[in-house]
Design an enzyme around this catalytic site. Sequence first.
Site, PDB file in Angstrom:
ATOM      1  N   ARG A  47       0.818  -1.217   0.000  1.00  0.00           N
ATOM      2  CA  ARG A  47       0.000   0.000   0.000  1.00  0.00           C
ATOM      3  C   ARG A  47       0.851   1.267   0.000  1.00  0.00           C
ATOM      4  O   ARG A  47       0.387   2.342  -0.418  1.00  0.00           O
ATOM      5  CB  ARG A  47      -0.931  -0.016   1.231  1.00  0.00           C
ATOM      6  CG  ARG A  47      -1.969   1.060   1.143  1.00  0.00           C
ATOM      7  CD  ARG A  47      -3.058   0.946   2.167  1.00  0.00           C
ATOM      8  NE  ARG A  47      -4.079   1.951   1.897  1.00  0.00           N
ATOM      9  CZ  ARG A  47      -5.193   2.074   2.543  1.00  0.00           C
ATOM     10  NH1 ARG A  47      -5.478   1.243   3.520  1.00  0.00           N
ATOM     11  NH2 ARG A  47      -6.063   3.020   2.244  1.00  0.00           N
ATOM     12  N   GLY A 188      13.825  -1.628 -21.086  1.00  0.00           N
ATOM     13  CA  GLY A 188      12.566  -2.008 -20.426  1.00  0.00           C
ATOM     14  C   GLY A 188      11.682  -2.918 -21.259  1.00  0.00           C
ATOM     15  O   GLY A 188      10.513  -3.130 -20.940  1.00  0.00           O
ATOM     16  N   GLU A 191      12.297  -8.635 -19.264  1.00  0.00           N
ATOM     17  CA  GLU A 191      12.360  -8.823 -17.812  1.00  0.00           C
ATOM     18  C   GLU A 191      13.789  -9.212 -17.415  1.00  0.00           C
ATOM     19  O   GLU A 191      14.566  -9.672 -18.259  1.00  0.00           O
ATOM     20  CB  GLU A 191      11.452  -9.990 -17.407  1.00  0.00           C
ATOM     21  CG  GLU A 191      10.020  -9.874 -17.843  1.00  0.00           C
ATOM     22  CD  GLU A 191       9.208  -8.962 -16.949  1.00  0.00           C
ATOM     23  OE1 GLU A 191       9.597  -8.777 -15.778  1.00  0.00           O
ATOM     24  OE2 GLU A 191       8.205  -8.426 -17.427  1.00  0.00           O
ATOM     25  N   ASP A 202       5.750 -17.363 -23.622  1.00  0.00           N
ATOM     26  CA  ASP A 202       4.728 -16.307 -23.667  1.00  0.00           C
ATOM     27  C   ASP A 202       3.975 -16.349 -25.005  1.00  0.00           C
ATOM     28  O   ASP A 202       2.744 -16.308 -25.046  1.00  0.00           O
ATOM     29  CB  ASP A 202       5.424 -14.952 -23.460  1.00  0.00           C
ATOM     30  CG  ASP A 202       4.513 -13.774 -23.684  1.00  0.00           C
ATOM     31  OD1 ASP A 202       3.790 -13.404 -22.751  1.00  0.00           O
ATOM     32  OD2 ASP A 202       4.516 -13.219 -24.816  1.00  0.00           O
ATOM     33  N   LYS A 206      -0.165 -17.194 -25.988  1.00  0.00           N
ATOM     34  CA  LYS A 206      -1.014 -16.356 -26.853  1.00  0.00           C
ATOM     35  C   LYS A 206      -1.517 -17.163 -28.042  1.00  0.00           C
ATOM     36  O   LYS A 206      -2.685 -17.039 -28.440  1.00  0.00           O
ATOM     37  CB  LYS A 206      -0.222 -15.134 -27.334  1.00  0.00           C
ATOM     38  CG  LYS A 206       0.159 -14.184 -26.204  1.00  0.00           C
ATOM     39  CD  LYS A 206       1.128 -13.122 -26.704  1.00  0.00           C
ATOM     40  CE  LYS A 206       1.605 -12.239 -25.577  1.00  0.00           C
ATOM     41  NZ  LYS A 206       2.788 -11.464 -25.943  1.00  0.00           N
TER      42      LYS A 206
END
Length: 431
Positions: A47, A188, A191, A202, A206
């Site tokens: 939080r 970026g 990972e 990945d 898909k």
Amino acid sequence: MKPFCVALAGLGTVGGGVGQLLQTNANVIAARAGRELKLVAVSARDRSKARAMDLDSIAWEPSALALAERPDVDAIVEVIGGAEGIARALCEKALANGKTIVTANKALLATHGERLAQLAEDNGATLCFEAAVCGGIPIIKTMREALAGNRITRVQGLLNGTCNFILTRMSHDGMAFDEALDLAQKRGFAEADPTADVDGLDARHKLALLSTLAFGVRPIVDSISLEGIRRLTPLDFELADNLGFSIKLLGFAQRTAQGLEQRVSPCLVPLSSPLASVDDEVNAVEIDGDAVGPLTLIGRGAGAAATASAIVGDLIDCARGMAGLPWGVPTKDLSEMKALSAEEQKSRWYIRLDVQDRAGVLAELADILRDEDLSVETLWQQARSAAQEPVPVMIVTHEASAAALARAVVRFAALGAVRTPPLALRIEPEL
Ligand SMILES: NC(=O)c1ccc[n+]([C@@H]2O[C@H](COP(=O)([O-])OP(=O)(O)OC[C@H]3O[C@@H](n4cnc5c(N)ncnc54)[C@H](OP(=O)(O)O)[C@@H]3O)[C@@H](O)[C@H]2O)c1
């Protein structure tokens, strides 16, 4: 009209993008949804973390599961990630409670999508996942709605932006794989642990979802053969270019008379193909429908804004009560289609071998090609040089089965003169 009340489970890259888009485009979204899309509750792990959106006056739930119990929540956006754990538990609970789930989680859907869709249908709930395949490209809706009148024969694409970025840098800048991966991580696009991307997992998730939408088959990830991009070298791109091809990580699914051919692997793609010129982190999907013909969609496959665009589009459909069945057909009607094993699939092949440059080596290679009935279209060997040992040999074959190719590769690898494991890539046909 009463607002459509949304909860966000996950406030990371995608969750932050969704929160921002809901706030910055609130007016246009309300106009299209016919009512306000109101963010009422959120959950994440920490939080105290700074977030990309204003969370004042939005309820914080310490446990994401509590979002599924809130009577003031119509739809939950699941952007936590992972095929199991909290993401799965949350989706199951929310759908069982008749709430809408909008998710970007391809790992969860490829693994448990059939059960989740059934749960949604049984409970009058809605499950939407436009963001799970190629981020901002509206491929799910295109296949499920716009192309619903077609028999789809083939779907293929560049389904992973990280791989496309790496392959582009290897191709255009002559970078080695490790160097291009390092750049992707710095920018970026990759990972810290790039396994899921560069080993094709990945893209396989898909492709399983695209196959289900295209062919009405149950999503079965393990029936898709898989190969990643780690073994490619800049020389492969140079040789491919000389032959008139680019190298891309291709997700490919095709209905044939013998069964369903599905694979994720690096392939030589003709430079004349629309996919060959899709570079960097961009994604692309090509679909062949019997009525519409070939269709290519190109766009950003990841990132906060592009992925949020798909999620908010789904939320607007849900707010209007216009979201369809998750797979376009009732989940109980999904079928099993015989999956062609990798060995049953045919192709022309590109083979690269690193061999000791001595007399008789080419004859040994030729013996194996003849024994395995692999007919040679092109054979090339780099000129002898003192500085380079071993020397590369490239072989391009006519069409042959993957089984014959696999046997030849095992025999090549066993030769004393072959110094590194052989590389074999499919050559995609010109359309
Ligand atoms: N990134 C993309 O471009 C992209 C594109 C398409 C699809 N996707 C998919 O979108 C999903 C999210 O990806 P992302 O890149 O946004 O991930 P991310 O940046 O790592 O964010 C994950 C979020 O989930 C929260 N979270 C983790 N465990 C939790 C738990 N037990 N309870 C509640 N919240 C928890 C994290 O909380 P804290 O912030 O407090 O740590 C964080 O806010 C994944 O399924 C991914 O495959 C991502």
